[in-house]
Every structure is written in structure tokens, then in C-alpha cells.
Design a protein around this motif. Structure first.
Motif, short mmCIF file in Angstrom:
data_model
loop_
_atom_site.label_atom_id
_atom_site.label_comp_id
_atom_site.label_asym_id
_atom_site.label_seq_id
_atom_site.Cartn_x
_atom_site.Cartn_y
_atom_site.Cartn_z
N MET A 1 0.84 -1.18 0.00
CA MET A 1 0.00 0.00 0.00
C MET A 1 0.89 1.24 0.00
O MET A 1 1.76 1.40 0.83
CB MET A 1 -0.89 -0.03 1.23
CG MET A 1 -1.84 1.11 1.31
SD MET A 1 -2.97 0.83 2.69
CE MET A 1 -2.78 2.36 3.52
N ALA A 2 0.69 2.11 -0.92
CA ALA A 2 1.50 3.33 -1.02
C ALA A 2 1.16 4.30 0.10
O ALA A 2 0.02 4.40 0.53
CB ALA A 2 1.25 3.99 -2.37
N ILE A 3 2.19 5.00 0.56
CA ILE A 3 1.96 5.98 1.62
C ILE A 3 1.29 7.22 1.04
O ILE A 3 1.41 7.50 -0.14
CB ILE A 3 3.26 6.37 2.33
CG1 ILE A 3 4.17 7.17 1.38
CG2 ILE A 3 3.98 5.17 2.88
CD1 ILE A 3 5.06 8.13 2.09
N LYS A 4 0.62 7.95 1.90
CA LYS A 4 0.02 9.21 1.49
C LYS A 4 1.05 10.32 1.73
O LYS A 4 1.46 10.57 2.85
CB LYS A 4 -1.25 9.49 2.30
CG LYS A 4 -1.93 10.77 1.90
CD LYS A 4 -3.19 11.01 2.69
CE LYS A 4 -3.79 12.33 2.25
NZ LYS A 4 -4.97 12.67 3.00
N ARG A 5 1.46 10.95 0.65
CA ARG A 5 2.45 12.03 0.76
C ARG A 5 1.78 13.34 1.13
O ARG A 5 0.73 13.67 0.62
CB ARG A 5 3.19 12.18 -0.55
CG ARG A 5 4.15 11.05 -0.82
CD ARG A 5 5.03 11.43 -1.99
NE ARG A 5 6.00 10.42 -2.29
CZ ARG A 5 7.26 10.46 -1.85
NH1 ARG A 5 7.68 11.45 -1.12
NH2 ARG A 5 8.10 9.50 -2.17
N ARG A 6 2.45 14.09 1.99
CA ARG A 6 1.96 15.41 2.37
C ARG A 6 2.82 16.51 1.73
O ARG A 6 2.38 17.63 1.60
CB ARG A 6 1.99 15.57 3.88
CG ARG A 6 1.02 14.64 4.56
CD ARG A 6 1.04 14.81 6.04
NE ARG A 6 0.08 13.90 6.65
CZ ARG A 6 -0.17 13.85 7.92
NH1 ARG A 6 0.46 14.65 8.75
NH2 ARG A 6 -1.05 13.00 8.39
N ILE A 7 4.04 16.16 1.38
CA ILE A 7 4.97 17.11 0.78
C ILE A 7 4.99 16.87 -0.73
O ILE A 7 5.25 15.75 -1.17
CB ILE A 7 6.40 16.95 1.34
CG1 ILE A 7 6.43 17.07 2.86
CG2 ILE A 7 7.36 17.92 0.68
CD1 ILE A 7 6.12 18.43 3.41
N ASP A 8 4.75 17.92 -1.50
CA ASP A 8 4.85 17.83 -2.95
C ASP A 8 6.27 17.43 -3.31
O ASP A 8 7.24 17.98 -2.77
CB ASP A 8 4.49 19.21 -3.55
CG ASP A 8 4.79 19.28 -5.02
OD1 ASP A 8 4.10 18.61 -5.80
OD2 ASP A 8 5.74 20.02 -5.38
N GLU A 9 6.42 16.47 -4.24
CA GLU A 9 7.74 15.95 -4.56
C GLU A 9 8.70 17.03 -5.08
O GLU A 9 9.86 17.08 -4.68
CB GLU A 9 7.65 14.80 -5.56
CG GLU A 9 8.99 14.14 -5.77
CD GLU A 9 8.93 12.86 -6.55
OE1 GLU A 9 10.02 12.33 -6.85
OE2 GLU A 9 7.83 12.38 -6.87
N LEU A 10 8.23 17.89 -5.96
CA LEU A 10 9.10 18.95 -6.49
C LEU A 10 9.55 19.91 -5.39
O LEU A 10 10.72 20.29 -5.33
CB LEU A 10 8.40 19.71 -7.62
CG LEU A 10 8.16 18.93 -8.91
CD1 LEU A 10 7.38 19.77 -9.91
CD2 LEU A 10 9.48 18.47 -9.50
N SER A 11 8.63 20.28 -4.52
CA SER A 11 8.97 21.18 -3.41
C SER A 11 9.93 20.50 -2.44
O SER A 11 10.87 21.12 -1.94
CB SER A 11 7.71 21.62 -2.66
OG SER A 11 6.84 22.31 -3.52
N GLY A 12 9.68 19.23 -2.17
CA GLY A 12 10.54 18.48 -1.26
C GLY A 12 11.95 18.32 -1.79
O GLY A 12 12.94 18.51 -1.07
N ARG A 13 12.07 17.99 -3.08
CA ARG A 13 13.39 17.87 -3.70
C ARG A 13 14.11 19.21 -3.72
O ARG A 13 15.33 19.27 -3.51
CB ARG A 13 13.28 17.29 -5.10
CG ARG A 13 12.99 15.81 -5.11
CD ARG A 13 12.97 15.24 -6.52
NE ARG A 13 12.63 13.84 -6.50
CZ ARG A 13 13.47 12.85 -6.29
NH1 ARG A 13 14.75 13.12 -6.06
NH2 ARG A 13 13.07 11.59 -6.28
#
Length: 126
Positions: A1-13
Motif C-alpha cells: 500500500m502506497a503511503i500518502k504524501r503530504r509534501i509535494d515531490e518537487l517542493s521536497g526535492r
């Protein structure tokens, strides 16, 4: 089951890249950027090493559960990894390896499954 991300990937990177660039020049990263980088890296670990047997804590910014194995539901988990934000991000980006991090005295790992070396680094920046 995939986790629910709270941080946008582009912003996080972007936050992680900013931290890495500041670490290279010994500059200070703004607290909101540091928090975003830590939380993004915790989400990345949880998505790559899905499970609930190890709890990774980076106070005061975040916590996640990862690694397959027996699920923990109440009380103090048997497998816990805790460290400060700068050390966590150094591990995540490959600036520090697990063995070196454990020798600093800042990384506290307990339990049979608490060795994250097989999962790190997550994202390497030159």
C-alpha cells in the motif's frame, strides 16, 4: 500500500537540494526549508521501504514507520531510530554513511531491524 504524501515531490526535492547546497558551503538553511526537506526525506524512505516495524524519528520535524516486519501498534516500538535533522539529511544525501553516523553519538538505533544502511542514501547530491 502506497503511503500518502503530504509534501509535494518537487517542493521536497527543492528543499533537500537547498539544504545540500547550504551544507556544502557551511551555510544555514531556513527552518521551514529544513523542516520540508526532513519531512520529504521521511516520506521518501517510507515509500521505498514500506512497512511498520521501524519507527524513524527526526525531532521536532517528523516521524515515520518503515521496513517490513511485525506491525507495532501501541507503546514504545521495539525498533526505533532517532537523530537530529542535519544528520538525517546527511544520511539521506550520502554525505554521511550509516557506520559514521552511529559513531557520532547523535544517532540512536535500537532493535533488530533498526539498521537503515540498506536503504540509504535516498537521493545523492554532488
Amino acid at each position: 500500500m502506497a503511503i500518502k504524501r503530504r509534501i509535494d515531490e518537487l517542493s521536497g526535492r527543492a528543499a533537500l537540494r537547498e539544504w545540500a547546497e547550504n551544507a556544502e558551503t557551511r551555510g544555514k538553511t531556513a527552518r521551514p526549508t529544513l523542516a520540508m526537506a526532513v519531512r520529504f526525506a521521511l516520506e521518501e524512505l517510507a515509500s521505498r521501504a514500506e512497512g511498520n516495524s521501524v519507527e524513524v524519528r527526526v525531532p521536532p520535524f517528523g516521524v515515520t514507520q518503515c521496513i517490513e516486519g511485525p506491525r507495532h501498534t501501541r507503546g514504545t516500538p521495539p525498533n526505533v531510530v532517532e537523530m537530529p535533522a542535519e544528520l538525517w539529511l546527511s544520511l539521506v544525501t550520502g554525505r554521511t554513511d550509516w557506520a559514521s553516523a552511529t559513531q557520532t553519538g547523535q544517532l540512536h538505533a535500537s532493535g533488530l531491524r533498526a539498521d537503515l544502511s540498506a536503504h540509504l542514501p535516498l537521493i545523492e547530491y554532488p
